[in-house]
Design an enzyme around this catalytic site. Structure first.
Site: not given
Ligand code: TRP
Length: 327
Positions: A112, A192, A195
């Site tokens: 992150k 993968k 979104k």
């Protein structure tokens, strides 16, 4: 009385078939053995910038997706995290049992930090602590999650162990239950389905959307013309066949690809039809549910009330063990 466990998803936008096959579908299979608590974890969702005006719709959307996928409000508790203040209360207590060094080593945090421009907020740093509180507040023994969440479960077990050793046994050490479903690759064939990468087939995509997306998805790059033989093992569409098609169709497409017996267009048509078999009923049910948002709201309010009763019992126990007995 059935045991509880907690699992949750962030109300951060549209759900895709990877979310469905990897998580939501298996949750519904656990509703007979347990009384699950399915949380819409809005306090986790505010760790990244977001639009407050959109949040209520996103929560309703997430709830509609759960319900459409077969979460049964008579068997499961569907709740909103920010409606049950015990989640943040327990997170504070766990903060006091957590070292900054340990949190900074969690791989999802490191990732992150790489993705976040500018300053990294305390909420992002503390994300795993709130998640541990979500899980342990309901004394979960199992937590169905995706593989990417395993480091958070390891951390949750450590917190449980530390708390139990310091203040006495209260919490189980929960085990992750990983979906058996294959990882669903994104339309780019490289990552993968995600979104943030915009490579998804969404649960509310129309039949036409699905057709267009699969239609323009890459196949074996070496197969330039219809008559060129191809290699199904390097074709992303074949990875979808393996998830959605029948064994006969999988064989038919693999052989047809190798011998140039069938073209990519025909092969894609079969996959589109199967994806529609999964997505179509979900889309219909979701639209039906969203036509009555008050019914969804009632389910969430009742679920959050019920969750709070369980949560407050755990909190009373925690506070009493910790000598916080004046309140
Ligand atoms: N971190 C999870 C995710 O991004 C969501 C989540 C929050 C969760 N709290 C949880 C999942 C508790 C399972 C249990 O997918």
């Amino acid at each position: 009385m059935k045991r509880h466990f907690f699992s949750g998803i962030q109300p951060s936008g549209r759900l895709h078939i990877g979310n469905y096959l990897g998580a939501i579908k298996q949750w519904t299979g656990l509703q007979d053995e347990y009384e699950p608590i399915f949380g819409i974890v809005d306090y986790h969702a505010i760790t990244a910038p977001y639009d407050p005006n959109e949040m209520p719709t996103r929560i309703l959307d997430a709830a509609a997706a759960y319900l459409a996928a077969g979460v049964d409000p008579d068997k499961s508790i569907l709740m909103v995290q920010s409606s049950v203040s015990e989640h943040t209360e327990l997170a504070w207590i766990f903060n006091c049992q957590t070292s900054m060094g340990r949190l900074s080593r969690i791989p999802t945090f490191k990732e992150k930090v790489r993705q976040t421009p500018g300053e990294v907020g305390m909420g992002l740093f503390d994300y795993p602590v709130l998640m541990a509180a979500d899980i342990l507040l309901y004394k979960s023994h199992i937590v169905p999650v995706g593989e990417d969440q395993v480091p958070h479960l390891e951390f949750t077990r450590e917190i449980a162990r530390k708390f139990n050793a310091t203040f006495g046994e209260i919490f189980p050490e929960p085990a992750e239950v990983l979906g058996t479903g294959a990882k669903v690759m994104g339309l780019d064939g490289e990552n993968k389905m995600s979104k943030s990468l915009d490579n998804c087939i969404y649960l509310d995509d129309s039949f036409e959307d699905i057709g267009k997306k699969i239609g323009s998805a890459k196949t074996d790059p070496a197969r330039k013309r219809r008559d060129d033989p191809g290699d199904p093992d390097v074709c992303n569409i074949y990875s979808y066949h393996k998830i959605f098609s029948t064994p006969e169709e999988i064989e038919h497409c693999a052989q047809g690809c190798r011998s140039a017996g069938i073209g990519c267009v025909e092969c894609k048509k079969i996959v589109v039809a199967h994806i529609e078999e999964t997505v179509g009923p979900l889309r219909e049910k979701r639209t039906e549910l969203l036509a009555n948002p008050d019914t969804i709201r009632d389910i969430l309010v009742a679920g959050s009330d019920r969750a709070q009763k369980i949560a407050s019992e755990t909190m009373a126990e925690v506070k009493s063990r910790m000598g916080l007995t004046f309140g």
